[in-house]
Design an enzyme around this catalytic site. Structure first.
Site, mmCIF file in Angstrom:
data_model
loop_
_atom_site.group_PDB
_atom_site.id
_atom_site.type_symbol
_atom_site.label_atom_id
_atom_site.label_comp_id
_atom_site.label_asym_id
_atom_site.label_seq_id
_atom_site.Cartn_x
_atom_site.Cartn_y
_atom_site.Cartn_z
ATOM 1 N N THR A 5 0.813 -1.217 0.000
ATOM 2 C CA THR A 5 0.000 0.000 0.000
ATOM 3 C C THR A 5 0.848 1.268 0.000
ATOM 4 O O THR A 5 0.344 2.360 0.257
ATOM 5 C CB THR A 5 -0.921 -0.001 1.232
ATOM 6 O OG1 THR A 5 -0.130 -0.223 2.408
ATOM 7 C CG2 THR A 5 -1.966 -1.108 1.124
ATOM 8 N N GLU A 6 2.125 1.130 -0.315
ATOM 9 C CA GLU A 6 3.038 2.272 -0.210
ATOM 10 C C GLU A 6 2.632 3.453 -1.093
ATOM 11 O O GLU A 6 2.797 4.613 -0.697
ATOM 12 C CB GLU A 6 4.467 1.835 -0.561
ATOM 13 C CG GLU A 6 5.129 0.959 0.484
ATOM 14 C CD GLU A 6 4.863 -0.527 0.280
ATOM 15 O OE1 GLU A 6 5.508 -1.348 0.947
ATOM 16 O OE2 GLU A 6 3.997 -0.863 -0.568
ATOM 17 N N LEU A 7 2.124 3.192 -2.295
ATOM 18 C CA LEU A 7 1.792 4.301 -3.182
ATOM 19 C C LEU A 7 0.645 5.148 -2.650
ATOM 20 O O LEU A 7 0.496 6.301 -3.050
ATOM 21 C CB LEU A 7 1.481 3.800 -4.602
ATOM 22 C CG LEU A 7 2.692 3.893 -5.549
ATOM 23 C CD1 LEU A 7 3.725 2.837 -5.204
ATOM 24 C CD2 LEU A 7 2.276 3.789 -7.003
ATOM 25 N N ASP A 8 -0.162 4.624 -1.738
ATOM 26 C CA ASP A 8 -1.171 5.449 -1.079
ATOM 27 C C ASP A 8 -0.523 6.573 -0.282
ATOM 28 O O ASP A 8 -1.169 7.589 0.004
ATOM 29 C CB ASP A 8 -2.023 4.601 -0.130
ATOM 30 C CG ASP A 8 -3.051 3.746 -0.862
ATOM 31 O OD1 ASP A 8 -3.327 4.032 -2.044
ATOM 32 O OD2 ASP A 8 -3.560 2.793 -0.243
ATOM 33 N N LEU A 9 0.740 6.369 0.095
ATOM 34 C CA LEU A 9 1.485 7.371 0.862
ATOM 35 C C LEU A 9 2.508 8.100 0.002
ATOM 36 O O LEU A 9 3.364 8.818 0.521
ATOM 37 C CB LEU A 9 2.187 6.698 2.043
ATOM 38 C CG LEU A 9 1.279 5.973 3.039
ATOM 39 C CD1 LEU A 9 2.108 5.231 4.074
ATOM 40 C CD2 LEU A 9 0.328 6.955 3.706
#
Length: 248
Positions: free
Chosen positions: A130-134
């Site tokens: 979920t890194e791209l959410d950040l």
């Protein structure tokens, strides 16, 4: 060690990330404690190792955004260097490791699980990069293994869209090897570890080393991931994304 516990029973070591009030998020202190616990387990000469998270909500939701929201490029670089040391220790641990996953297993938490040899998930587990959410990228050394497990395009989709997989989907993609009821995941993972501990010790270590050699990432790969991660901490988009996350 405070936020991380190490317990040993019958040759099986259990490392527990113990921040249930923060969904076992990994701040710098917890990464340091996790590195120390893994080193101690190695010194204790355990025959197999289980990695799990305390509480009923999460294995680990990954990086502690509260700590990183205002991090500088240099601070972000130091943080991911520590995270890579932990995943490197897991990947190179001399005996088999089992991730017991219940609840959320996201971002850096998912990278920890990917760097274990075996993964057992509860039926209510939620897993994903979920890194791209950040507005950051996976940088802990899990992507290379993800690609080998699910193939290039599926791995790209999982990362590009920050997809959260339920346990059944993760099982069907072979991202976890066993799917069990949520109240059985710890016992099942420890049962696997006990069975592993009963194997001939020298041969088991040699088998683990064989796989480690086959999966090993080149140091340059990790250096590249670390550089990308650090550069993103100089962007407004990353800062805004993390503050929006904290506001939610």
């Amino acid at each position: 060690m405070g936020t991380v516990r190490l317990d040993t029973d019958g040759g099986v070591g259990t490392v527990t990330i113990d921040r249930p009030e923060r969904h076992n998020a990994l701040d710098s202190a917890t990464l340091s404690a996790l590195e120390s616990a893994l080193a101690e387990a190695r010194d204790d000469d355990v025959a197999a190792l289980v990695l799990t998270g305390a509480g009923e909500e999460a294995f680990s939701v990954g990086a502690d955004v509260r700590e990183l929201a205002d991090a500088s490029v240099a601070e972000a670089d130091a943080y991911v260097a520590a995270a890579q040391r932990v995943t490197g220790e897991l990947a190179g641990f001399p005996v088999p490791t089992v991730a017991a996953i219940d609840g959320y297993c996201l971002g850096g938490g998912w990278e920890l699980a990917l760097n274990c040899d075996l993964r057992v998930a509860s039926e209510r587990a939620v897993l994903g990069h979920t890194e791209l959410d950040l507005a950051v990228v996976p940088a802990w050394g899990g992507v290379r293994k993800l690609v080998r497990l699910v193939g290039d395009e599926t791995a790209r989709r999982l990362v590009f869209f920050a997809e959260r997989l339920d346990a059944q989907d993760a099982y069907e993609l072979d991202l976890v090897g066993d799917l069990v009821a949520h109240d059985e995941v710890d016992d099942y993972a420890h049962g696997l570890a006990e069975d592993l501990a009963d194997q001939p010790a020298f041969a088991l270590r040699a088998a683990k080393e064989t796989f480690e050699y086959a999966w090993r990432e080149r140091p340059a790969d990790l250096g590249f991931q670390r550089r990308l991660w650090g550069e993103l901490f100089g962007t407004d988009a990353r800062r805004e994304a993390m503050y929006e996350f904290l506001d939610r």
